[in-house]
Design an enzyme around this catalytic site. Structure first.
Site, mmCIF file in Angstrom:
data_model
loop_
_atom_site.group_PDB
_atom_site.id
_atom_site.type_symbol
_atom_site.label_atom_id
_atom_site.label_comp_id
_atom_site.label_asym_id
_atom_site.label_seq_id
_atom_site.Cartn_x
_atom_site.Cartn_y
_atom_site.Cartn_z
ATOM 1 N N GLU A 163 0.797 -1.236 0.000
ATOM 2 C CA GLU A 163 0.000 0.000 0.000
ATOM 3 C C GLU A 163 0.830 1.287 0.000
ATOM 4 O OE1 GLU A 163 -2.714 -0.445 3.295
ATOM 5 O OE2 GLU A 163 -3.199 -2.481 2.712
ATOM 6 N N GLU A 268 -6.215 -10.845 -0.726
ATOM 7 C CA GLU A 268 -6.979 -10.599 0.511
ATOM 8 C C GLU A 268 -8.487 -10.517 0.222
ATOM 9 O OE1 GLU A 268 -5.434 -7.183 2.590
ATOM 10 O OE2 GLU A 268 -3.350 -7.690 2.157
HETATM 11 O O1 G3I Z 1 -4.574 -8.653 19.260
HETATM 12 C C1 G3I Z 1 -5.053 -7.393 19.799
HETATM 13 C C2 G3I Z 1 -5.873 -7.648 21.053
HETATM 14 O O2 G3I Z 1 -5.037 -8.221 22.052
HETATM 15 C C3 G3I Z 1 -6.457 -6.330 21.543
HETATM 16 O O3 G3I Z 1 -7.323 -6.579 22.645
HETATM 17 C C4 G3I Z 1 -7.266 -5.675 20.425
HETATM 18 C C5 G3I Z 1 -7.768 -4.333 20.893
HETATM 19 O O4 G3I Z 1 -7.969 -3.510 19.811
HETATM 20 O O5 G3I Z 1 -6.401 -5.473 19.275
HETATM 21 C C6 G3I Z 1 -5.918 -6.704 18.766
HETATM 22 O O6 G3I Z 1 -5.102 -6.444 17.648
HETATM 23 C C7 G3I Z 1 -5.859 -6.121 16.477
HETATM 24 C C8 G3I Z 1 -5.417 -7.091 15.364
HETATM 25 O O7 G3I Z 1 -6.050 -6.766 14.124
HETATM 26 C C9 G3I Z 1 -5.780 -8.533 15.727
HETATM 27 O O8 G3I Z 1 -7.161 -8.655 15.807
HETATM 28 C C10 G3I Z 1 -5.475 -4.700 16.063
HETATM 29 O O9 G3I Z 1 -5.988 -3.798 17.013
HETATM 30 C C11 G3I Z 1 -6.105 -4.401 14.712
HETATM 31 O O10 G3I Z 1 -5.624 -3.148 14.227
HETATM 32 C C12 G3I Z 1 -5.656 -5.449 13.697
HETATM 33 O O11 G3I Z 1 -6.349 -5.180 12.484
HETATM 34 C C13 G3I Z 1 -5.761 -5.819 11.337
HETATM 35 C C14 G3I Z 1 -5.393 -4.718 10.325
HETATM 36 O O12 G3I Z 1 -4.914 -5.321 9.117
HETATM 37 C C15 G3I Z 1 -4.314 -3.818 10.870
HETATM 38 O O13 G3I Z 1 -3.150 -4.606 11.056
HETATM 39 C C16 G3I Z 1 -6.807 -6.745 10.728
HETATM 40 O O14 G3I Z 1 -7.033 -7.849 11.600
HETATM 41 C C17 G3I Z 1 -6.305 -7.265 9.392
HETATM 42 O O15 G3I Z 1 -7.336 -8.011 8.725
HETATM 43 C C18 G3I Z 1 -5.926 -6.103 8.480
HETATM 44 O O16 G3I Z 1 -5.432 -6.623 7.308
HETATM 45 C C19 G3I Z 1 -4.954 -5.641 6.370
HETATM 46 C C20 G3I Z 1 -3.785 -6.246 5.654
HETATM 47 O O17 G3I Z 1 -2.785 -6.585 6.593
HETATM 48 C C21 G3I Z 1 -3.264 -5.299 4.583
HETATM 49 N N1 G3I Z 1 -4.336 -4.958 3.651
HETATM 50 C C22 G3I Z 1 -5.502 -4.358 4.285
HETATM 51 C C23 G3I Z 1 -6.059 -5.314 5.342
HETATM 52 C C24 G3I Z 1 -7.253 -4.678 6.005
HETATM 53 O O18 G3I Z 1 -6.861 -3.528 6.694
#
Ligand code: G3I
Length: 381
Positions: A163, A268
């Site tokens: 990205e 994805e």
């Molecule tokens: O694991 C912690 C948990 O311990 C905590 O209680 C909770 C509180 O917010 O957060 C949890 O972590 C979250 C993580 O996902 C696991 O669920 C993060 O906050 C959250 O930001 C994270 O979101 C991920 C996002 O990328 C940002 O990294 C999504 O699951 C994931 O599907 C998404 O995937 C991205 C790709 O990597 C790149 N392309 C876009 C796609 C969607 O944004």
């Protein structure tokens, strides 16, 4: 003694046969997605940590049965792998790679360089100011070299940069871009290739059908190739809606990337069944909105009309992928079941979306059988 009429005898005989344990042995087992896909392309899914550690046993069963390729949804992002400079946390990533090897899967590493989910220290000096170009380049080199070397020969492909380009084709004004300039991208590919010369290297992005972004990605691929750098594929993330983008737009992007001399990977895939607050919400995790009830209309299940439209959309997309399987190396769903999907919390938290192939009860949606049938027809040609 009551004589059994022929009809009653037949009913009893049928009942015996249909209940017999041996019936299972004679039943023609439907091929799974991974069996039906054969050599068309890899079929994959993203794994969360519950699945990586085997806690979500129902999802793990689906993954093993249906998919031959996996990617870690989050645990290999730099904020998790190197949360503090010099302190690497490979526990989840090691388990992920072990799962993939134990199940003979094509393993993709996601993602080495991304403006989002990068730890703050990456860009800051000890006074809290932006580091110099030289320092950031060295931090990139160290991160990429340490991570890629650890899984050399085991992780077969890497989302090297994620990205970096905006929908209009301009560079995202990330810290990587601000401090190093556009050279951070070729440098990332150079470092990844040096760490594992055999690994496939990809550029990955969302809204990848937008003409501006599409043309900029093609230009990027050409420039990397002109520099003599390895790039094997463009990742079209595929975070799509039921009615947007058009299949023609998507097909044009597939053709453009393939014509640039790289494989196309659908990295994805999910299809949101919900109304979108903005037409091109994309997948920039920072583009969130406050919760609005009208944007979450199907909390207890999809109405038939939406379910039908979703099924048709996913079917049309897979027809497009199968018809272009000469250009497409992999189709990866961004999660196993609807309950796992990031789309339940994007662009606003607390929604109930239905974007994936398996539902919240871990059941395959009707589309799975349709995809398998489409693949069977293609294989018979
Ligand atoms: O694991 C912690 C948990 O311990 C905590 O209680 C909770 C509180 O917010 O957060 C949890 O972590 C979250 C993580 O996902 C696991 O669920 C993060 O906050 C959250 O930001 C994270 O979101 C991920 C996002 O990328 C940002 O990294 C999504 O699951 C994931 O599907 C998404 O995937 C991205 C790709 O990597 C790149 N392309 C876009 C796609 C969607 O944004």
């Amino acid at each position: 003694m009551k004589v059994l009429t022929p009809v009653l005898s037949l009913c009893i005989a049928f009942a015996i046969v249909s209940c017999s344990p041996h019936r299972k042995e004679n039943e023609v087992k439907e091929p799974s997605l991974r069996e039906a896909v054969k050599d068309k392309f890899l079929i994959g899914t993203a794994l969360n940590t519950n699945q990586i550690w085997g806690k979500d046993t129902a999802a793990v069963k689906i993954v093993k049965e249906q998919f031959n390729s996996i990617v870690a949804e989050n645990c290999m992002k730099s904020m998790y792998i190197q949360p503090v400079e010099g302190e690497f946390n490979f526990k989840d990533a090691d388990k992920f790679v072990e799962f993939g090897e134990q199940n003979n899967m094509f393993i993709t590493g996601h993602t080495l360089i991304w403006h989002s989910q990068a730890p703050d220290w990456f860009f800051r000096d000890d006074k809290g100011k932006d580091v110099s170009k030289e320092v950031l380049i060295e931090r990139m080199r160290n991160h990429i070299t340490t991570v890629v070397s650890r899984y050399k020969g085991r992780i077969k492909g890497w989302d090297v940069v994620n990205e970096a380009i905006l929908d209009d084709g301009s560079w995202r004004d990330s810290k990587f871009y601000k401090i190093i300039g556009e050279d951070f991208i070729p440098l990332a590919f150079e470092f990844a290739h040096a760490a594992d010369p055999e690994a496939e290297l990809y550029y990955n992005d969302y809204n990848e059908w937008h003409a501006g972004k599409r043309d900029a990605i093609v230009k990027l691929v050409n420039s990397l190739k002109e520099k003599g750098l390895r790039i094997d594929g463009v990742g079209m993330q595929g975070h799509l809606g039921i009615d947007h983008p058009s299949l023609d737009e998507y097909r044009a992007a597939i053709d453009a990337y393939f014509s640039a001399g790289v494989e196309v990977l659908i990295t994805e895939l999910d299809v949101s069944a919900l109304p979108s607050p903005r037409r091109d919400i994309g997948a920039n995790i920072a583009d969130t909105e406050a919760y609005r009830q009208e944007m979450n209309p199907y909390t207890t299940g999809l109405p038939d009309s939406i379910s039908f439209a979703w099924n048709k959309r996913m079917g049309d997309l897979f027809t497009l992928f199968i018809d272009n399987s000469d250009k497409i190396g992999r189709v990866t769903l961004w999660g196993v079941t609807d309950g796992d999907s990031w789309k339940n919390d994007f662009p606003m938290p607390g929604r109930t979306d239905y974007p994936l192939l398996f539902d919240r009860r871990y059941k395959a949606k009707p589309i799975v059988k349709e995809i398998i049938n489409k693949l069977k027809v293609k294989n018979e040609k």
